[in-house]
Design a protein around this motif. Structure first.
Motif, mmCIF file in Angstrom:
data_model
loop_
_atom_site.group_PDB
_atom_site.id
_atom_site.type_symbol
_atom_site.label_atom_id
_atom_site.label_comp_id
_atom_site.label_asym_id
_atom_site.label_seq_id
_atom_site.Cartn_x
_atom_site.Cartn_y
_atom_site.Cartn_z
ATOM 1 N N LEU A 143 0.829 -1.204 0.000
ATOM 2 C CA LEU A 143 0.000 0.000 0.000
ATOM 3 C C LEU A 143 0.864 1.255 0.000
ATOM 4 C CD1 LEU A 143 -2.873 1.062 0.072
ATOM 5 C CD2 LEU A 143 -2.815 0.934 2.559
ATOM 6 N N LEU A 144 1.960 1.230 0.763
ATOM 7 C CA LEU A 144 2.869 2.373 0.759
ATOM 8 C C LEU A 144 3.483 2.575 -0.626
ATOM 9 C CD1 LEU A 144 4.795 2.028 4.153
ATOM 10 C CD2 LEU A 144 3.305 3.917 3.466
ATOM 11 N N ALA A 145 3.878 1.464 -1.256
ATOM 12 C CA ALA A 145 4.453 1.574 -2.600
ATOM 13 C C ALA A 145 3.425 2.103 -3.590
ATOM 14 C CB ALA A 145 4.979 0.212 -3.054
ATOM 15 N N GLU A 146 2.201 1.619 -3.475
ATOM 16 C CA GLU A 146 1.150 2.082 -4.377
ATOM 17 C C GLU A 146 0.842 3.547 -4.135
ATOM 18 O OE1 GLU A 146 -3.522 1.066 -5.304
ATOM 19 O OE2 GLU A 146 -2.210 -0.492 -4.505
ATOM 20 N N ALA A 147 0.843 3.937 -2.852
ATOM 21 C CA ALA A 147 0.574 5.341 -2.540
ATOM 22 C C ALA A 147 1.615 6.246 -3.185
ATOM 23 C CB ALA A 147 0.560 5.543 -1.026
ATOM 24 N N GLY A 148 2.866 5.764 -3.251
ATOM 25 C CA GLY A 148 3.908 6.574 -3.877
ATOM 26 C C GLY A 148 3.654 6.856 -5.337
ATOM 27 N N THR A 149 2.937 5.942 -6.013
ATOM 28 C CA THR A 149 2.645 6.154 -7.430
ATOM 29 C C THR A 149 1.304 6.836 -7.646
ATOM 30 O OG1 THR A 149 1.636 3.952 -7.611
ATOM 31 C CG2 THR A 149 3.997 4.138 -8.070
ATOM 32 N N GLN A 150 0.356 6.641 -6.719
ATOM 33 C CA GLN A 150 -0.988 7.182 -6.907
ATOM 34 C C GLN A 150 -1.137 8.601 -6.390
ATOM 35 O OE1 GLN A 150 -4.257 4.814 -5.575
ATOM 36 N NE2 GLN A 150 -3.773 3.100 -6.901
ATOM 37 N N MET A 151 -0.499 8.909 -5.257
ATOM 38 C CA MET A 151 -0.667 10.229 -4.661
ATOM 39 C C MET A 151 0.331 11.208 -5.262
ATOM 40 S SD MET A 151 -1.637 9.591 -0.648
ATOM 41 C CE MET A 151 0.039 9.297 -0.166
ATOM 42 N N GLY A 152 -0.131 12.384 -5.586
ATOM 43 C CA GLY A 152 0.744 13.409 -6.129
ATOM 44 C C GLY A 152 1.018 13.235 -7.608
ATOM 45 N N SER A 153 0.140 12.492 -8.308
ATOM 46 C CA SER A 153 0.349 12.294 -9.745
ATOM 47 C C SER A 153 0.108 13.580 -10.530
ATOM 48 C CB SER A 153 -0.575 11.191 -10.263
ATOM 49 O OG SER A 153 -1.939 11.545 -10.071
ATOM 50 N N THR A 154 -0.621 14.516 -9.925
ATOM 51 C CA THR A 154 -0.822 15.823 -10.544
ATOM 52 C C THR A 154 -0.516 16.891 -9.509
ATOM 53 O OG1 THR A 154 -3.126 16.177 -9.891
ATOM 54 C CG2 THR A 154 -2.734 14.819 -11.839
ATOM 55 N N LEU A 155 -0.542 18.135 -9.948
ATOM 56 C CA LEU A 155 -0.348 19.250 -9.028
ATOM 57 C C LEU A 155 -1.663 20.005 -8.839
ATOM 58 C CD1 LEU A 155 3.170 20.439 -10.184
ATOM 59 C CD2 LEU A 155 2.565 19.390 -7.995
ATOM 60 N N ASP A 156 -2.746 19.279 -8.981
ATOM 61 C CA ASP A 156 -4.066 19.842 -8.735
ATOM 62 C C ASP A 156 -4.458 19.529 -7.297
ATOM 63 O OD1 ASP A 156 -7.211 19.210 -8.681
ATOM 64 O OD2 ASP A 156 -6.810 20.838 -10.095
ATOM 65 N N LEU A 157 -4.826 20.544 -6.537
ATOM 66 C CA LEU A 157 -5.085 20.384 -5.109
ATOM 67 C C LEU A 157 -6.240 19.420 -4.861
ATOM 68 C CD1 LEU A 157 -4.072 21.506 -2.392
ATOM 69 C CD2 LEU A 157 -5.870 23.209 -2.517
ATOM 70 N N THR A 158 -7.339 19.602 -5.568
ATOM 71 C CA THR A 158 -8.511 18.753 -5.350
ATOM 72 C C THR A 158 -8.238 17.317 -5.758
ATOM 73 O OG1 THR A 158 -9.997 20.639 -5.694
ATOM 74 C CG2 THR A 158 -10.939 18.430 -5.940
ATOM 75 N N GLN A 159 -7.608 17.126 -6.891
ATOM 76 C CA GLN A 159 -7.325 15.769 -7.346
ATOM 77 C C GLN A 159 -6.352 15.066 -6.406
ATOM 78 O OE1 GLN A 159 -6.643 15.389 -11.525
ATOM 79 N NE2 GLN A 159 -5.714 13.376 -11.360
ATOM 80 N N THR A 160 -5.393 15.799 -5.865
ATOM 81 C CA THR A 160 -4.458 15.207 -4.911
ATOM 82 C C THR A 160 -5.193 14.728 -3.672
ATOM 83 O OG1 THR A 160 -2.664 16.629 -5.700
ATOM 84 C CG2 THR A 160 -2.391 15.615 -3.543
#
Length: 671
Positions: free
Chosen positions: A258-275
């Motif tokens: 889950l931590l590894a997946e979070a590294g790829t899923q979170m912060g994929s854009t620089l949009d505040l709402t999408q993050t």
């Protein structure tokens, strides 16, 4: 006692035949130590060559689910052969496959066997080894066709917490908690004549209430005369610790995944709402039944409004898997004031996560009319945690995660994982927040430096567009038109390398320089030489491209110079399209600028299109293909100019732009 005079050897082999357990009695009987035997192929070490074939047949039979009694010669460590009476039973190995449990006694030492119970008379090949039940560390039981205990050993009695004597004659369900399910399995073994290996059973252990234990249970039919099924042999191994270790290892693996997946899923854009939405998707449903991301307005609002938003939080993203959750009280975008003195205020103030209790939940929902939501949370939530979003020393808000009463509460490892995920999310949210502010500042600066309105001039109809790369990229592309003496007009389009405030600022400087040079009636090639020197003065890493043209409506002549810029395209009134030939020259800032002046004629109704490279170049797309699409889009230059520009962008712009785009269109008017 007689059983003390009859050493009983025990060993266990896995599905590949390798020894995984070797008892001390086996060492005393056969001379091999546990260190010497564990990992060895049991048949290769113990069975003489002439007995290898019957031993292999016996092993295959046991692995198919049968319990087998046999007499075989076995090789002692000193090379001599020892005749053994052996009982083989299928058991599960560490990987859940069928292995073999072997118990053996020396034939020469077996004197007179204890008389078998009447219910077991006539069992095919049965030579029950004296001491078998007494000496085995594995729980063992014999049951008749009515599934009542005929015999159990002390190991099984300890597992059940019931003395041996109180087992005999009773049914499994009368002795073992949840024994009805075990009886069903044993009845299936009797009916089908097939063994069942490694059926897991969990119940309260003999150590006391609340002490759950797990056993690996294996059952095989007992055969009498004529192959008649007359009972069941059961073996039980306590696998609680191994099961717990496996469960903990699996949980640790899932957490790392889950931590590894979070590294790829979170912060994929620089949009505040999408993050914020990405944070919710990582947490729900695998780790929590709900996640609610709430950002402080003063942390994300513009500076001029932050003071008035003190203590106000806005729900930016949320997910509730429970269908009973009242959607009207959980809408994204809702704002509320952090209650003074509440747990929420304490967490925000201290910047440390906290476990929530039922008494904490009510004050977290201060909005009027939220009684239904408060009642739902009190009734359904079994575990909750409030974690502040802290990045670079600033509290940006908080994340509330919950589990319903149908699920196990968060344990310490869950809490650590949630806190780590939220900490990573806070950095991503802060990056998006800062990037949003920088983008807004760059866009404001760009708009102030580049007047998008073009002048009305004689001889040309003008229009232009500037499109940033998506919603989050502002660069240094620009276009302009400057009225000159004699009804001439200067056209310019350029592209500063990079994005953000710096690129916009450099663009503003170049635009100002071009306007100054144009009003001095500087020739196109000289304009680019001056701009090259200006960009070089800004630093070694600065670079830009530029196209500068001067159009004379009296002659229709257009003089063009380029510095690393894509070639403009001319379309006549019939739609014939041609790109400008000739070298583009080096980009601005490289030095040694030696630009050529090229001359083209723009007959009435013909169209000149200038653009930046973002229009025709994208990663993975051939440049020639981009130019082909551009030429195709200009086949109808007689359409209204605004329509031509819109159609051009619709047909040529890539679906996902890698760079910002500027387009300048000029159509020659009849004289």
């Amino acid at each position: 006692m007689f059983q003390d005079l009859l050493p009983l050897a025990l060993w266990v082999a896995d599905a590949e035949g390798r020894v995984v357990r070797w008892s001390l009695a086996a060492r005393d009987l056969l001379g091999h130590t546990p260190e010497q035997m564990v990992g060895q192929d049991a048949n290769r070490v113990l069975v003489p060559e002439e007995s290898r074939e019957p031993a292999d047949r016996l092993t295959r039979k046991v692995r198919s689910g049968a319990a087998v009694v046999a007499r075989l010669p076995v090789r002692h460590r000193d090379g001599t052969l020892v005749e053994l009476e052996m009982w083989h039973c299928p058991v599960a190995d560490a990987r859940g496959r069928t292995g073999v449990l072997t118990m053996a006694a020396e034939t020469a030492s077996v004197g007179r066997l204890r008389a078998a119970p009447a219910a077991l008379e006539g069992l095919k090949g049965l030579e029950v080894l004296e001491g078998l039940f007494a000496q085995s560390p594995t729980g063992l039981a014999l049951l008749g066709s009515d599934l009542r205990f005929l015999r159990v050993n002390e190991a099984l009695a300890r597992m059940d917490g019931v003395p041996v004597a109180e087992h005999v004659g009773r049914r499994v369900r009368e002795v073992v908690p949840g024994g009805g399910a075990l009886e069903s399995v044993m009845r299936e073994v009797l009916d089908r004549g097939e063994a069942v290996v490694d059926r897991r059973h969990t119940a309260a252990g003999s150590a006391g209430p609340g002490q759950q234990r797990t056993w690996s249970c294996s059952y095989a039919p007992l055969l009498g005369d004529g192959g008649r099924r007359v009972g069941v042999i059961a073996s039980l191994i306590d696998v609680t610790e191994g099961q717990r270790a496996h469960r903990e290892a699996e949980q640790a693996r899932r957490r790392l995944a889950l931590l590894a997946e979070a590294g790829t899923q979170m912060g994929s854009t620089l949009d505040l709402t999408q993050t914020a939405q990405e944070v919710v998707r990582v947490l729900v449903p695998r780790l929590a039944d709900s996640a609610d991301v709430q950002l402080l307005e003063e942390a994300v609002a513009p500076d001029e409004t932050a003071a008035s938003a003190h203590g106000v939080v806005r729900r930016t993203a949320a997910a509730f898997t429970d269908p009973a959750a009242p959607a009207d009280g959980l809408a994204v975008g809702m704002t509320f004031q952090v209650p003074p003195g509440s747990v929420y205020e304490q967490v925000i103030g201290a910047g440390r996560p906290m476990k929530l209790y039922l008494t904490d939940i009510g004050p977290l929902i201060p909005a009027p009319g939220a009684d239904r939501l408060r009642d739902y949370l009190r009734a359904r939530v079994g575990s909750a945690r409030l974690v502040p979003l802290v990045a670079r020393g600033t509290v940006l808000g908080a994340v509330v995660v919950t589990r319903t009463r149908d699920r196990e509460p968060f344990d310490d490892q869950d809490a650590l994982l949630i806190d780590e995920l939220v900490a990573r999310a806070a950095l991503n949210i802060d990056n998006a927040r800062m990037y949003g502010r920088e983008r807004d500042a760059a866009l404001t600066l760009q708009r102030s430096l580049m007047n998008p309105s073009l002048p009305t001039v004689s001889g040309l109809e003008l229009t232009g567009r500037y499109l940033p790369a998506g919603d989050h990229e502002v660069g240094g592309d620009w276009f302009d038109a400057v009225a000159l003496s004699g009804d001439r007009i200067a056209l310019v389009i350029g592209d500063v390398m990079g994005h953000g405030i710096h690129a916009a600022a450099v663009m503003g400087q170049l635009r100002t320089a071009v306007r100054t040079l144009a009003r001095r009636d500087t020739p196109p090639d000289q304009v680019l030489r001056f701009l090259d020197a200006a960009v070089a003065d800004l630093g070694d890493n600065e670079m830009a491209t530029c196209l500068y043209a001067v159009h004379d409506p009296l002659t229709g002549r257009c003089l063009i110079s380029r510095a690393g810029h894509p070639p403009p395209v001319v379309a006549d009134e019939r739609g014939a399209v041609a790109f400008l030939d000739g070298p583009a020259g080096p980009p601005l800032g490289v030095g040694g600028q030696d630009c050529e002046i090229q001359q083209v004629f723009l007959p009435p109704h013909s169209l000149l299109a200038a653009y930046t490279d973002g229009l025709i170049e994208t990663r993975g797309t051939d440049l020639d293909e981009g130019m082909r699409r551009l030429a195709q889009a200009l086949r109808h230059p007689g359409h209204p100019l605004e329509q031509v520009c819109d159609e051009l962008l619709a047909q040529v712009m890539p679906e996902v732009a890698d760079d910002d785009v500027a387009v300048l269109l000029a159509r020659a008017l009849p004289r």
